[in-house]
Design a protein around this motif. Structure first.
Motif, mmCIF file in Angstrom:
data_model
loop_
_atom_site.group_PDB
_atom_site.id
_atom_site.type_symbol
_atom_site.label_atom_id
_atom_site.label_comp_id
_atom_site.label_asym_id
_atom_site.label_seq_id
_atom_site.Cartn_x
_atom_site.Cartn_y
_atom_site.Cartn_z
ATOM 1 N N LEU A 1 -30.304 -96.154 -22.167
ATOM 2 C CA LEU A 1 -31.315 -95.650 -22.360
ATOM 3 C C LEU A 1 -31.801 -95.728 -23.918
ATOM 4 O O LEU A 1 -32.661 -95.419 -24.371
ATOM 5 C CB LEU A 1 -31.055 -93.863 -22.488
ATOM 6 N N GLY A 2 -31.203 -96.907 -24.637
ATOM 7 C CA GLY A 2 -31.618 -97.240 -25.860
ATOM 8 C C GLY A 2 -30.529 -98.466 -26.377
ATOM 9 O O GLY A 2 -29.647 -98.662 -25.651
ATOM 10 N N ALA A 3 -30.910 -98.995 -27.393
ATOM 11 C CA ALA A 3 -29.929 -99.976 -28.067
ATOM 12 C C ALA A 3 -29.926 -101.317 -27.176
ATOM 13 O O ALA A 3 -28.692 -101.821 -27.198
ATOM 14 C CB ALA A 3 -28.859 -99.542 -28.672
ATOM 15 N N THR A 4 -30.798 -101.614 -26.451
ATOM 16 C CA THR A 4 -30.738 -102.549 -25.320
ATOM 17 C C THR A 4 -31.847 -103.656 -25.995
ATOM 18 O O THR A 4 -33.190 -103.358 -25.799
ATOM 19 C CB THR A 4 -30.831 -102.184 -24.120
ATOM 20 N N GLY A 5 -31.460 -104.950 -26.153
ATOM 21 C CA GLY A 5 -32.271 -105.799 -26.605
ATOM 22 C C GLY A 5 -32.932 -105.335 -28.113
ATOM 23 O O GLY A 5 -33.968 -106.249 -28.674
ATOM 24 N N THR A 6 -32.388 -104.423 -28.770
ATOM 25 C CA THR A 6 -32.895 -103.886 -30.157
ATOM 26 C C THR A 6 -31.769 -103.308 -30.682
ATOM 27 O O THR A 6 -31.023 -102.953 -29.915
ATOM 28 C CB THR A 6 -34.161 -103.082 -29.980
ATOM 29 N N VAL A 7 -31.534 -103.121 -31.878
ATOM 30 C CA VAL A 7 -30.530 -102.402 -32.627
ATOM 31 C C VAL A 7 -30.542 -101.034 -32.590
ATOM 32 O O VAL A 7 -29.405 -100.365 -32.637
ATOM 33 C CB VAL A 7 -30.635 -103.042 -34.035
ATOM 34 N N THR A 8 -31.721 -100.284 -32.553
ATOM 35 C CA THR A 8 -31.797 -98.779 -32.657
ATOM 36 C C THR A 8 -31.839 -98.263 -31.477
ATOM 37 O O THR A 8 -32.043 -98.571 -30.195
ATOM 38 C CB THR A 8 -32.855 -98.374 -33.638
ATOM 39 N N GLU B 1 -41.473 -90.833 -25.738
ATOM 40 C CA GLU B 1 -41.461 -90.783 -24.134
ATOM 41 C C GLU B 1 -40.269 -89.839 -23.713
ATOM 42 O O GLU B 1 -39.467 -89.968 -24.303
ATOM 43 C CB GLU B 1 -41.370 -92.244 -23.788
ATOM 44 N N ASP B 2 -40.298 -89.291 -22.615
ATOM 45 C CA ASP B 2 -39.325 -88.425 -21.945
ATOM 46 C C ASP B 2 -38.465 -89.495 -21.287
ATOM 47 O O ASP B 2 -38.658 -90.429 -20.838
ATOM 48 C CB ASP B 2 -39.694 -87.423 -20.902
ATOM 49 N N LEU B 3 -37.121 -89.038 -21.744
ATOM 50 C CA LEU B 3 -36.018 -89.922 -21.004
ATOM 51 C C LEU B 3 -36.095 -89.734 -19.463
ATOM 52 O O LEU B 3 -36.301 -88.905 -18.972
ATOM 53 C CB LEU B 3 -34.727 -89.249 -21.402
ATOM 54 N N PRO B 4 -35.811 -90.729 -18.838
ATOM 55 C CA PRO B 4 -35.734 -90.968 -17.416
ATOM 56 C C PRO B 4 -34.466 -90.228 -16.642
ATOM 57 O O PRO B 4 -34.079 -90.600 -15.543
ATOM 58 C CB PRO B 4 -35.785 -92.438 -17.031
ATOM 59 N N ILE B 5 -34.034 -89.263 -17.299
ATOM 60 C CA ILE B 5 -32.904 -88.332 -16.792
ATOM 61 C C ILE B 5 -33.229 -87.165 -16.911
ATOM 62 O O ILE B 5 -34.080 -86.676 -17.566
ATOM 63 C CB ILE B 5 -31.526 -88.707 -17.478
ATOM 64 N N ARG C 1 -34.468 -83.443 -30.546
ATOM 65 C CA ARG C 1 -35.205 -83.501 -29.339
ATOM 66 C C ARG C 1 -34.577 -83.167 -27.940
ATOM 67 O O ARG C 1 -35.284 -82.806 -27.127
ATOM 68 C CB ARG C 1 -36.059 -84.889 -29.287
ATOM 69 N N LEU C 2 -33.565 -83.619 -27.845
ATOM 70 C CA LEU C 2 -32.805 -83.519 -26.634
ATOM 71 C C LEU C 2 -32.594 -81.844 -26.477
ATOM 72 O O LEU C 2 -32.639 -81.417 -25.536
ATOM 73 C CB LEU C 2 -31.294 -84.069 -26.649
ATOM 74 N N VAL C 3 -32.243 -81.311 -27.701
ATOM 75 C CA VAL C 3 -32.152 -79.773 -27.440
ATOM 76 C C VAL C 3 -33.479 -78.873 -27.280
ATOM 77 O O VAL C 3 -33.557 -78.264 -26.396
ATOM 78 C CB VAL C 3 -31.268 -79.214 -28.763
ATOM 79 N N LYS C 4 -34.494 -79.429 -27.801
ATOM 80 C CA LYS C 4 -35.584 -78.717 -27.813
ATOM 81 C C LYS C 4 -36.283 -79.088 -26.295
ATOM 82 O O LYS C 4 -36.899 -78.152 -25.700
ATOM 83 C CB LYS C 4 -36.900 -79.743 -28.506
ATOM 84 N N ASN C 5 -35.572 -80.226 -25.542
ATOM 85 C CA ASN C 5 -36.044 -80.685 -24.253
ATOM 86 C C ASN C 5 -34.946 -79.777 -23.183
ATOM 87 O O ASN C 5 -35.129 -80.139 -22.201
ATOM 88 C CB ASN C 5 -36.381 -81.965 -24.028
ATOM 89 N N GLY C 6 -34.091 -79.027 -23.621
ATOM 90 C CA GLY C 6 -33.319 -78.075 -22.732
ATOM 91 C C GLY C 6 -31.828 -78.446 -22.770
ATOM 92 O O GLY C 6 -30.975 -77.839 -21.974
ATOM 93 N N LYS D 1 -31.106 -104.431 -19.962
ATOM 94 C CA LYS D 1 -32.368 -104.154 -20.567
ATOM 95 C C LYS D 1 -32.451 -102.565 -20.518
ATOM 96 O O LYS D 1 -31.858 -101.867 -20.008
ATOM 97 C CB LYS D 1 -33.698 -104.757 -19.510
ATOM 98 N N LEU D 2 -33.603 -102.234 -21.376
ATOM 99 C CA LEU D 2 -33.799 -100.813 -21.318
ATOM 100 C C LEU D 2 -34.195 -100.244 -20.045
ATOM 101 O O LEU D 2 -34.888 -100.739 -19.269
ATOM 102 C CB LEU D 2 -35.184 -100.571 -22.377
ATOM 103 N N PHE D 3 -33.421 -99.171 -19.903
ATOM 104 C CA PHE D 3 -33.397 -98.242 -18.703
ATOM 105 C C PHE D 3 -32.751 -99.009 -17.509
ATOM 106 O O PHE D 3 -32.991 -98.432 -16.261
ATOM 107 C CB PHE D 3 -35.060 -97.958 -18.264
ATOM 108 N N ASP D 4 -32.120 -99.874 -17.630
ATOM 109 C CA ASP D 4 -31.161 -100.588 -16.554
ATOM 110 C C ASP D 4 -30.360 -99.562 -16.144
ATOM 111 O O ASP D 4 -29.802 -98.510 -16.913
ATOM 112 C CB ASP D 4 -30.440 -101.810 -17.090
#
Length: 456
Positions: free
Chosen positions: A9-16, A48-52, A75-80, A447-450
């Motif tokens: 969900l992140g740090a794929t093809g990028t550092v952050t 963007e919303d996480l795909p989970i 943000r995670l806590v805000k979203n439940g 890749k991102l979201f793989d």
């Protein structure tokens, strides 16, 4: 046979943006929960919303406290999310400092954007508020390093010392008898403040950072460079501005400058530390002395030698002070923080020197300076760059390519799969080939979201 799914969900093809979600029949685990930083396209992914399903996450485990590993938590806590957020005690202390500071900056930037009308959103809203960050802290729970902790009948984890910053660890997960190792960010073997990172001994599935996968840190003398720039600053009656990360880098710079002064290699030039977050981190070093190697008497002497700025009024007094000086201020990639106030006033002066100390992500002002930008945008307005720009890479808190190979050198088995994370594409591809050539491992670059399915 059990089916495990790993979501990248992140740090794929990028550092952050570090986030890795592991779905198992017993527990759903999120490893790190960071924000994307750098280019605008990347930063916009934070919104963007996480795909989970957030409500399906049972636990969050943190490798360390940096924003790109913890900044999405409110943000995670805000979203439940309502589960535990677990890390070592210094990691959670650092995360608390960073999240509260980050929330304050989000609020201030939204307020300024609304006042000056430079946001395309009306009204501009903070990514999260101070109140939302404070609510998040209520889910924090610290655990000791080196101890296996049971999450469920067939899943346990432990934190292992990893250098990099105070409190940082890599995480070993035992899932139905298979070992999953998440490197987090790997520190350097010869760090001024921290002990060498420990090394994993076994990994069935290895998730390893690759920030400097294509580079060796230069064998430059940081001390000599600081002496040279301070001498030039005094001669030109100018200012040396050092944008710095508040965690580790700031304390390393303070320690280096203190040593140079004690050794009579630099004169008694005023050194100003303008990083409210960095000041808070100093107390973390005092409270967790077993996590670093500076004797406390040296640490206290170092702190007394510096002028610690505690208010915005003092920031402006420092800017108006005409004498030559060194200013160390956040943030390290010049993406926000107090350093913007100094650069806005001083970057157009030829007797200003700016020293960048460490990795500058794509899309940051720090990277723009490195690449010779003739102007920079601060708070919606452009300012000409007439200052001299300098760079020291060897202060990076990340292992270089050789350090990454050394870190993996004691793994006794051949991992069933190695995944390269936390790196830009070129660095990742070079490290992929290096690991394959050195060990004969099977290495892939997600890749991102793989989503990777693993049958155990």
């Amino acid at each position: 046979m059990q089916k495990i799914k790993v979501h990248f969900l992140g740090a794929t093809g990028t550092v952050t943006g570090s986030k890795f979600y592991i779905e198992t029949p017993e527990q759903n685990i999120l490893i790190d929960c960071g924000m994307f930083q750098g280019v605008k396209e990347m930063r916009e992914k934070n919104w963007e919303d996480l795909p989970i399903a957030i409500s399906a996450i049972d636990v969050v485990l943190l490798t360390h406290g940096h924003l790109d590993h913890t900044g999405y938590l409110p943000r995670l806590v805000k979203n439940g999310y309502r589960g535990k957020i677990i890390g070592t005690a210094p990691t959670l202390t650092i995360a608390k400092i960073i999240l509260l500071d980050s929330a304050k900056i989000h609020e201030e930037e939204a307020e300024r954007a609304n006042e000056e009308g430079y946001s395309k959103h009306s009204p501009a809203e903070p990514f999260y508020t101070l109140q939302e960050a404070e609510v998040t802290l209520g889910f924090f729970q610290s655990k000791e390093r080196d101890q296996w902790i049971q999450l469920s009948e067939n899943i346990k984890y432990r934190f292992k010392y990893n250098g990099h910053i105070i409190g940082a660890t890599f995480i070993e997960l035992d899932i139905f008898g298979k070992t999953f190792v998440f490197s987090g960010d790997i520190g350097r073997e010869h760090d001024l403040l921290l002990s060498p990172p420990e090394k994993p001994k076994w990994a069935d599935y290895l998730f390893i950072e690759s920030t400097y996968g294509n580079k060796l840190h230069p064998q430059e003398s940081v001390s000599n460079k600081l002496v040279e720039l301070i001498t030039k600053t005094i001669h030109n009656r100018g200012n040396l501005i050092i944008p710095s990360f508040a965690v580790e880098r700031l304390q390393t710079l303070m320690f280096l400058l203190w040593k140079l002064y004690n050794e009579n290699r630099i004169p008694n030039i005023p050194i100003f530390i303008d990083s409210p977050m960095g000041n808070n981190v100093l107390s973390v070093f005092q409270n967790f002395s077993d996590w670093h190697k500076i004797p406390m008497k040296d640490f206290n002497a170092m702190s007394k030698r510096m002028n610690i700025i505690t208010s915005y009024k003092e920031t402006w007094e420092t800017i108006d002070n005409p004498q030559p000086k060194v200013v160390i201020a956040g943030s390290g990639m010049v993406t926000g923080g107090r350093v913007l106030t100094y650069l806005k006033q001083m970057i157009d002066k030829t007797n200003t020197s700016v020293l960048l100390v460490g990795y500058q992500a794509e899309g940051t002002r720090g990277r723009q300076m490195l690449e010779g930008a003739h102007e920079l945008k601060f708070f919606g307005k452009y300012h000409p760059v007439k200052a001299e720009i300098h760079h020291i890479e060897s202060l990076s808190a990340h292992a270089d390519q050789q350090g990454l190979l050394n870190w993996t050198s004691e793994i006794k088995n051949i991992p069933e799969q190695t995944f390269l994370i936390h790196g830009e594409p070129t660095a990742q591809d070079v490290l992929r080939l290096k690991l394959q050539d050195t060990y004969g491992w099977k290495v892939s670059i997600p890749k991102l979201f793989d989503v990777k399915e693993i049958l155990i």
